[in-house]
Write an enzyme that holds these catalytic residues in place. Structure first.
Site, PDB file in Angstrom:
ATOM      1  N   ASP A 174       0.855  -1.183   0.000  1.00  0.00           N
ATOM      2  CA  ASP A 174       0.000   0.000   0.000  1.00  0.00           C
ATOM      3  C   ASP A 174       0.893   1.236   0.000  1.00  0.00           C
ATOM      4  OD1 ASP A 174      -1.756  -2.085   0.549  1.00  0.00           O
ATOM      5  OD2 ASP A 174      -3.044  -0.849   1.833  1.00  0.00           O
ATOM      6  N   LYS A 237      -6.897   3.252  -3.345  1.00  0.00           N
ATOM      7  CA  LYS A 237      -7.330   3.235  -1.955  1.00  0.00           C
ATOM      8  C   LYS A 237      -7.573   4.668  -1.495  1.00  0.00           C
ATOM      9  CE  LYS A 237      -5.284   1.933   2.551  1.00  0.00           C
ATOM     10  NZ  LYS A 237      -4.199   1.190   3.211  1.00  0.00           N
ATOM     11  N   LYS A 273     -10.322   0.304  -2.548  1.00  0.00           N
ATOM     12  CA  LYS A 273     -10.266   0.022  -1.117  1.00  0.00           C
ATOM     13  C   LYS A 273     -10.539   1.286  -0.310  1.00  0.00           C
ATOM     14  CE  LYS A 273      -7.055  -1.365   2.562  1.00  0.00           C
ATOM     15  NZ  LYS A 273      -5.705  -1.834   2.884  1.00  0.00           N
TER      16      LYS A 273
END
Lengths: 337, 298
Positions: A174, A237, A273
């Site tokens: 991430d 995300k 996400k």
């Protein structure tokens, strides 16, 4: 120009135009868009503006859907399978991570039918611990990288951070984008960084954190989504969870529209996400409804949609227990984390 | 000609009556029932009195969440402070004496003087329990003789969230007598008021909202104890239940069985005269004794 992008209205009313394979305005393909910073900027700034009122109204409408009985049971289990069980605190210890991994493998010790979560998300130095705990379980280890959460360091350090995480066994990385560069219009810099990290991450799944709370406008969220997808993100995300506001339904809606349109253009599936601030099963179900109604049922899959959360899991388990037993459960009967 | 509104005068009495819509009291706020239901409340002679919200199981669930949230703060206050807050309730009730008297008289079919006496007794009961706040530990707690180098002592602590199915007949004095002993020791309460006589409970809630009692410490639901009771009895985040509003013995037995799932403390229904001195049995019902072994002379 941008005829194919005209299919991205915000309020959920999709204007269906005939499929267009060749783009107008001298842009022949998406690859061409990224051939120079100038073209990239023209492309991103040429994206249609987001109808703020429409997006918020659409999100509010979607969150009024009533999901009951078997549909609710399905949604709860799906939401559990989509969780990236996360701990990103300065005080994280190997013991805490081991406890979290135990919970990821067996969320409800009293009920073996409760599914496992998708992944455990930790800082790079704890990846090895998590990897060891989760071996053979099929649960991925995700690691934040690139000077999370601010992203304020040199590219060399960010690349090394990523390589460290992958070397320690991270299945998913991430990364955070450089919001300072994005907000000052240096899209090429952001693009190059994502590409560099993409390369450093190797086979690991790359999630690109836009930190929408710092991007301020929905237009910026749309641009950042496209920028990340063009640069090779597997997932986009919303947030680090360290900035307020974190994930919101309208922001997620706009990102889902972006992956939907990217899919229609390129045929590629990019995941989404939302992370931070999703604490109740009710909220999670609102997100699932939005996923289904915006991107489509393809995205109702842990491969393409995840929740970055920790306390959400307990609430999902409690709702699950309520459905199974008919009695309201209490938080005393679930692990603290 | 300039238009002027017609103002009420002695002759043209056009003022419209303000009809109140009674609501629930959950977490310090006054929500309508999640179910949207309401029911007609009649006075003792069967004449229309008001409409009250009919609480559902989801209102009960929300009330338990609110009570649990308030528990840490309330039980963490000093006993002295809790006593002051309870005394303040009595003070504010005194100011609303007239309204309580009217409602008790209408609901229970009492004469004005008898209703006034009931309200007086209710206020006195708050004061009586307020006095217990900082004396409970001395009376219930103990230092225990042990055969070892330890100072060993036991202290009472609050049980947690207490569900109360309030008495059906005594709408104010009965309600006070079941709520006050639970909260004085630091518990938080979800109470289902008398079904046919909910107005004094509603007014008590409105009064609590403007006293010093933190939101969520007392949550008042108007509605059917038989409908909401099983959800509270089986709720795993409720630690004790008072069944005094249930008159049917079989029903009370079923609720007790549901409450056994998480070993709730259960107070069975019994014939009670609310005007008598309450004694300590309710005070000590919702306590957990914590015993500490403190090493000495080492």
């Amino acid at each position: 120009m941008d005829l194919w992008i005209a299919r991205t209205p915000t309020a959920g009313i999709r204007i269906r135009l005939p499929s267009v394979t060749t783009l107008d305005s001298g842009v022949d393909s998406l690859a061409d868009v990224t051939s120079s910073e100038d073209r990239l900027r023209r492309f991103l700034l040429g994206l249609p503006g987001v109808d703020q009122v429409g997006a918020e109204a659409r999100a509010a409408t979607l969150s009024t859907r009533s999901i009951k009985t078997t549909a609710k049971a399905y949604a709860l289990d799906l939401a559990i399978r989509m969780i990236d069980l996360t701990t990103l605190e300065g005080q994280d210890t190997p013991g805490k991570v081991r406890a979290l991994c135990a919970k990821a493998k067996r969320p409800d010790p009293a009920d073996p039918s409760a599914p496992q979560v998708a992944a455990v998300c930790v800082y790079p130095d704890l990846v090895a611990t998590a990897k060891h705990e989760l071996r053979g379980s099929g649960i991925n280890v995700a690691s934040v990288a690139t000077a999370f959460p601010s992203g304020r360091s040199s590219l060399a350090i960010k690349v090394q951070d990523t390589k460290d995480a992958v070397a320690a066994g991270a299945d998913e990385v991430d990364m955070v984008i450089d919001r300072g560069a994005f907000l000052s219009g240096r899209y090429g810099l952001v693009f190059d960084e994502i590409t560099a990290i993409r390369e450093a991450a190797g086979d690991a799944h790359l999630k690109v954190i836009l930190e929408t709370g710092e991007l301020v406008t929905y237009d910026n969220v749309r641009r950042a989504s496209w920028l990340a997808m063009l640069a090779g993100a597997d997932f986009i995300k919303t947030s680090t969870g360290k900035v307020s506001p974190a994930a919101t339904l309208p922001v997620t809606l706009i990102m889902l529209e972006a992956v939907r349109d990217y899919h229609e253009t390129t045929g590629l599936h990019i995941g989404v996400k939302p992370a931070g601030g999703i604490r109740t099963a009710k909220d999670a179900i609102k997100y699932l409804v939005t996923v289904n109604e915006t991107a489509g049922p393809d995205w109702l899959d842990p491969e393409l949609f995840r929740f970055g959360a920790s306390s959400l899991l307990n609430d999902l388990l409690m709702q699950r227990t309520k459905l199974a037993t008919g009695h309201y459960p209490g938080p005393d009967y679930f692990t603290l984390d | 000609m300039v238009w002027r509104p017609t103002l009420p005068t002695k002759d043209n009495n056009v003022r419209l009556e303000v009809r109140k819509t009674y609501k629930l009291y959950i977490g310090g706020a006054f929500p309508r029932s999640e179910s949207g239901r309401s029911y007609v409340v009649n006075d003792a002679k069967g004449k229309f009195l008001a409409n009250a919200s009919q609480a559902s199981r989801k209102d009960a669930r929300d009330a338990v969440v609110a009570a649990r949230k308030a528990f840490g703060g309330w039980s963490g206050k000093t006993a002295y402070n809790r006593g002051q807050v309870l005394y303040r309730i009595a003070e504010v009730m005194e100011g609303r004496h007239e309204q309580f008297t009217l409602e008790v008289a209408a609901s229970e079919g009492l004469s004005a003087s008898k209703a006034r006496a009931v309200v007086d007794a209710s206020i006195d009961r708050w004061v009586w329990y307020a006095g217990w706040a900082d004396k409970l530990a001395q009376v219930v707690g103990s230092s225990n003789p042990v055969a070892g180098p330890y100072f060993d002592f036991s202290l009472p602590e609050a049980t947690g969230v207490v569900a109360v199915l309030a008495p059906q007949d005594s709408s104010l004095l009965g309600l006070t007598s079941v709520i006050a002993p639970a909260i004085v020791s630091g518990n938080t309460v979800v109470a289902v008021s008398s079904y046919e006589r909910p107005l004094p409970a509603v007014t008590l809630g409105e009064m609590m909202a403007t006293s010093d009692l933190p939101g969520g410490v007392v949550n008042l639901l108007t509605g059917s104890a038989s409908e909401i009771g099983p959800w509270l009895a089986s709720h795993l985040d409720v630690n004790a239940i008072d069944l005094c509003g249930i008159s049917d013995a079989e029903e009370a037995r079923e609720l007790e069985a549901l409450a056994a799932e998480n070993l709730k403390r259960v107070r069975r229904p019994a014939a009670e005269d609310w005007s008598e001195s309450p004694g300590m049995s309710r005070l000590t019902q919702y306590l957990e004794l914590k015993t500490v072994w403190h090493p000495i002379g080492v």
